[in-house]
Design a protein around this motif. Structure first.
Motif, PDB file in Angstrom:
ATOM      1  N   SER A  68      29.410 -25.980  15.905  1.00 31.46           N
ATOM      2  CA  SER A  68      28.241 -26.495  15.221  1.00 31.46           C
ATOM      3  C   SER A  68      27.211 -27.322  15.683  1.00 31.46           C
ATOM      4  O   SER A  68      25.921 -27.292  15.547  1.00 31.46           O
ATOM      5  CB  SER A  68      28.782 -27.405  13.955  1.00 31.46           C
ATOM      6  N   MET A  69      27.627 -28.215  16.607  1.00 33.34           N
ATOM      7  CA  MET A  69      26.750 -29.103  17.260  1.00 33.34           C
ATOM      8  C   MET A  69      25.780 -28.333  18.076  1.00 33.34           C
ATOM      9  O   MET A  69      24.795 -28.464  18.410  1.00 33.34           O
ATOM     10  CB  MET A  69      27.453 -30.230  17.981  1.00 33.34           C
ATOM     11  N   LEU A  70      26.402 -27.547  18.688  1.00 35.56           N
ATOM     12  CA  LEU A  70      25.595 -26.470  19.881  1.00 35.56           C
ATOM     13  C   LEU A  70      24.590 -25.856  18.969  1.00 35.56           C
ATOM     14  O   LEU A  70      23.411 -25.765  19.326  1.00 35.56           O
ATOM     15  CB  LEU A  70      26.570 -25.563  20.424  1.00 35.56           C
ATOM     16  N   PHE A  71      24.960 -25.201  17.870  1.00 43.28           N
ATOM     17  CA  PHE A  71      24.132 -24.378  17.144  1.00 43.28           C
ATOM     18  C   PHE A  71      22.967 -25.267  16.615  1.00 43.28           C
ATOM     19  O   PHE A  71      21.820 -24.820  16.655  1.00 43.28           O
ATOM     20  CB  PHE A  71      24.969 -23.917  15.850  1.00 43.28           C
ATOM     21  N   LEU A  72      23.244 -26.364  16.088  1.00 41.47           N
ATOM     22  CA  LEU A  72      22.067 -27.333  15.586  1.00 41.47           C
ATOM     23  C   LEU A  72      21.260 -27.728  16.827  1.00 41.47           C
ATOM     24  O   LEU A  72      19.973 -27.810  16.810  1.00 41.47           O
ATOM     25  CB  LEU A  72      22.927 -28.715  15.111  1.00 41.47           C
ATOM     26  N   ALA A  73      22.137 -27.957  18.031  1.00 38.55           N
ATOM     27  CA  ALA A  73      21.007 -28.329  19.117  1.00 38.55           C
ATOM     28  C   ALA A  73      19.888 -27.433  19.539  1.00 38.55           C
ATOM     29  O   ALA A  73      18.858 -27.322  19.803  1.00 38.55           O
ATOM     30  CB  ALA A  73      21.996 -28.617  20.282  1.00 38.55           C
ATOM     31  N   ARG A  74      20.740 -26.164  19.409  1.00 41.48           N
ATOM     32  CA  ARG A  74      19.661 -24.984  19.811  1.00 41.48           C
ATOM     33  C   ARG A  74      18.547 -24.613  18.908  1.00 41.48           C
ATOM     34  O   ARG A  74      17.695 -24.489  19.318  1.00 41.48           O
ATOM     35  CB  ARG A  74      20.532 -23.815  19.919  1.00 41.48           C
ATOM     36  N   ALA A  75      19.103 -24.796  17.447  1.00 42.31           N
ATOM     37  CA  ALA A  75      18.200 -24.586  16.587  1.00 42.31           C
ATOM     38  C   ALA A  75      16.839 -25.721  16.539  1.00 42.31           C
ATOM     39  O   ALA A  75      15.912 -25.406  16.141  1.00 42.31           O
ATOM     40  CB  ALA A  75      18.744 -24.682  15.236  1.00 42.31           C
ATOM     41  N   GLU A  76      17.121 -26.696  17.139  1.00 44.49           N
ATOM     42  CA  GLU A  76      15.970 -27.441  17.406  1.00 44.49           C
ATOM     43  C   GLU A  76      14.909 -27.369  18.567  1.00 44.49           C
ATOM     44  O   GLU A  76      13.927 -27.896  18.564  1.00 44.49           O
ATOM     45  CB  GLU A  76      16.497 -28.918  17.396  1.00 44.49           C
TER      46      GLU A  76
END
Lengths: 228, 458
Positions: free
Chosen positions: B291-299
């Motif tokens: 989830s953290m990676l997903f959020l980091a990429r989404a930003e």
């Protein structure tokens, strides 16, 4: 079935070796790209499991080397799940990929799929112990007693029974039955299994659906066969 | 090298000097020409006067000889060596001559009345002449003035003007530099204050009552920027702290459980249970990292989306089918009534909606309905998930989409999404150029995802 694992992380290589051996495969492990190349040249394998980051000759190069001669299935492992990585692997001819950390159950399922030769056999009638599932007639019978299942329950039982004795992870079940392709932390699968059990297990003496804690679910005649 | 200096002070000083040169130069040129005109006019008047007096003298004199013998008669009106005087007969011969610089007798065109001309050779001279009758003979009376002196004087004057112009420019440059330095002092002070603000002093603000009104605007803008930076920074550091905390809990469980189990020999079942429990913790950690990676990429703004038309009704129906069992177990009903189509990444939208539904189910009162629907707005579709459940205090509403945000401990349930579910929803909305929001309505809470209908497929 012979599998070559190319992985420089000793612990990872070790548990993959043990796990796949226990599942009935002949497994060989190398920790170095050049050694792997030697083995690939001199022995026959049915499947390669490649880590992208291995010393001397990386996974991409090995993959290209393999593809220049053979069509043996290749599963690659990577700790980086950047899209570019996956695309590159698949473009170079890898058959499948797993992103670390992956569950062993998932790996086993992928390995089985890759090693299944030819198109999957269409089985229409499954029988485990006294449970029968007829795909064409959409009929489930246990101990001669017809059991009514909803569409999803039927799909779930079909999935479990067609992988009899294999542990299926929650993610895998969610993706196969509901086409949900992301890791969900809800207990939807557990609920569905519970409801399925209430129909096909609870009214009877023996249980067929087993929970493998931390891994998933498995359908089989008794608990002892629940091992992957 | 660049022609324009980098220093603002030097630039201002140069412009100041340039302005001074233009101004002084203009005045100088005007004054010079005025003076020159005045001198020429005076000289001409003097020459004409001399001619008049000579004419009078001629009329009074009986013969040339008298005049020749008594040069004092006219010499007194010739002040110095610059003056010229000729009396020419009709054949151009000099009858009378005052010629200290020994110029040749000029050849002059005849005309009526007094005529004026400037001769350039052999040396500049101004001549005035008139034809009069002397002893019944036409004679030409020529008065002149050698211009050497005048030229020299005007030249000197020009040089002095130029020198004072250069001096003035230099002075203006220095003065301008000094003024600019003084004038820019508030900017330097502002820079000094800004320089003092580092990550540990992000709470510092620039004083609003700045001495210069122009800088007050700059100060205000910088303060707004600082505000945003501070918020972002605090969010980031709180996020890291939360992350560490969230990871510490499962790790501590793992260590504790293992150490406790290893204190003595256990049964196989006990070990299996332990390992199973470990696996659950590992999965939690793994999901959190995903989830953290997903959020980091989404930003990252350049995240590429797989855009395609998404049928919202089909999506809602599919997810309701997925969550049906879970809802029924809690005595909840799922009511999908979404319509319309958006352009987007179907996997991401499915994930966002799944998180919203899971969240709505988690907090709904039993025997109620969770509604999944759509509302049309101009240019946007609002996909909402509403439940009947405890309302969220208004002050928490804008914050529920923050990562790891928990309204209170009682909202933490065993199947908690780890505090990232709604953050992911917001990130997905952002990736689609939309927004996510939460509102209390009636007897529960509505979470909605507003997506633009006509997506530019950039």
């Amino acid at each position: 079935m012979r599998i070559l694992i190319v992985e420089d992380e000793i612990k990872t290589a070790d548990y993959l070796h043990k796990g796949l051996s226990e599942s009935g495969y002949t497994v060989e492990v190398v920790h170095d790209g050049l050694l792997a190349r030697e083995r690939i040249l001199h022995a026959h394998f049915d499947l390669f499991i490649l880590d992208v980051m291995v010393p001397n000759m990386d996974g991409w190069q090995l993959l290209q080397f393999i593809r220049s001669r053979w069509q043996t299935p290749v599963l690659f492992l990577t700790a980086r799940d950047a899209v570019a990585y996956r695309v590159r692997g698949l473009e170079l001819g890898a058959d499948d990929y797993l992103i670390k950390p992956f569950s062993f159950v998932e790996l086993l399922a992928r390995v089985r799929t890759l090693l299944r030769r030819g198109p999957p056999r269409e089985i229409h009638l499954f029988r485990v112990s006294n449970l029968e599932l007829d795909v064409l007639q959409r009929r489930v019978v246990r101990q001669g007693q017809a059991i009514h299942l909803t569409n999803r329950e039927f799909a779930l039982l079909h999935l479990l029974i067609s992988h009899e004795g294999e542990v299926l992870s929650r993610t895998h079940i969610a993706s196969q039955v509901w086409n949900m392709n992301f890791d969900s932390d809800t207990n939807v699968v557990d609920v569905a299994i519970r409801r399925l059990r209430s129909k096909i297990d609870e009214p009877f003496d023996t249980r067929l659906i087993h929970t493998v804690r931390g891994m998933g679910y498995c359908l089989g005649p008794d608990t002892t066969s629940a091992a992957p | 090298m660049k022609l324009v200096p980098r220093s603002l002070a030097w630039r201002l000083a140069l412009m100041f000097a340039l302005a001074t040169v233009l101004l002084l130069g203009g005045i100088g040129v005007y004054l010079y020409h005025a003076l020159e005109r005045e001198i020429v006019w005076r000289d001409d008047q003097a020459l004409k006067g001399r001619l008049e007096r000579m004419t009078a003298l001629l009329e009074d004199s009986d013969s040339l000889a008298v005049l020749r013998q008594r040069p004092g008669l006219y010499a007194n009106m010739l002040d110095n060596r610059e003056s010229l005087l000729w009396l020419l007969d009709d054949r151009g011969r000099a009858l009378l001559e005052v010629n200290p610089v020994h110029r040749a007798v000029p050849e002059l065109p005849q005309g009526d009345g007094v005529q004026l001309a400037t001769l350039e050779t052999p040396s500049p001279a101004r001549l005035a002449w008139v034809t009069v009758r002397f002893q019944n003979q036409p004679v030409t009376l020529v008065a002149g003035r050698v211009l050497d002196e005048r030229t020299r004087m005007l030249g000197d004057y020009r040089h002095r003007l130029l020198a004072s112009l250069l001096g003035g420019a230099l002075l203006a440059l220095m003065l301008g530099y000094w003024i600019a330095l003084r004038g820019l002092a508030p900017v330097r002070r502002l820079a000094g204050r800004i320089n003092a603000i580092d990550t540990r002093h992000l709470h510092h603000r620039l004083p609003h009552t700045g001495e210069v009104s122009e800088l007050r605007v700059l100060g205000r803008v910088l303060n707004v920027m600082l505000e945003r930076l501070e918020q972002g920074f605090m969010q980031l550091s709180r996020f890291s702290e939360d992350l560490a905390h969230e990871m510490r809990t499962p790790l501590s469980n793992l260590m504790g459980q293992t150490q406790q189990a290893m204190q003595r020999d256990r049964s196989i079942e006990a070990y299996q249970t332990l390992l199973g429990s470990h696996l659950e913790e590992y999965e939690r950690l793994s999901r959190m990292i995903d989830s953290m990676l997903f959020l980091a990429r989404a930003e990252q703004a350049d995240t590429a989306l797989d855009h395609q038309p998404v049928d919202l009704n089909a999506l809602a129906v599919q997810l309701c089918d997925y969550f049906e069992g879970m809802a029924e177990e809690r005595g909840l009903t799922l009511a999908p009534c979404a319509h319309g189509q958006v352009h987007g990444d179907v996997d991401l939208l499915r994930r966002a909606l799944a998180n919203l539904i899971a969240n709505a189910l988690r907090y709904a009162y039993t025997n109620t309905t969770v509604t999944i629907g759509t509302r049309g707005h101009d240019g946007a579709v609002e996909l909402y998930v509403c439940n009947d459940g405890p309302r969220i205090e208004p002050q928490h509403l804008p914050l529920v989409f923050e990562r790891f945000y928990r309204i209170d401990a009682s909202r933490q349930t065993p199947d908690d999404s780890g505090g990232l579910g709604l953050a992911i929803v917001r990130a997905i909305a952002g990736l689609h150029g939309g927004t996510a929001s939460a509102d209390n309505h009636g007897g529960g809470v509505c979470f909605s995802l507003r997506l633009p209908v006509a997506q530019s497929l950039s």
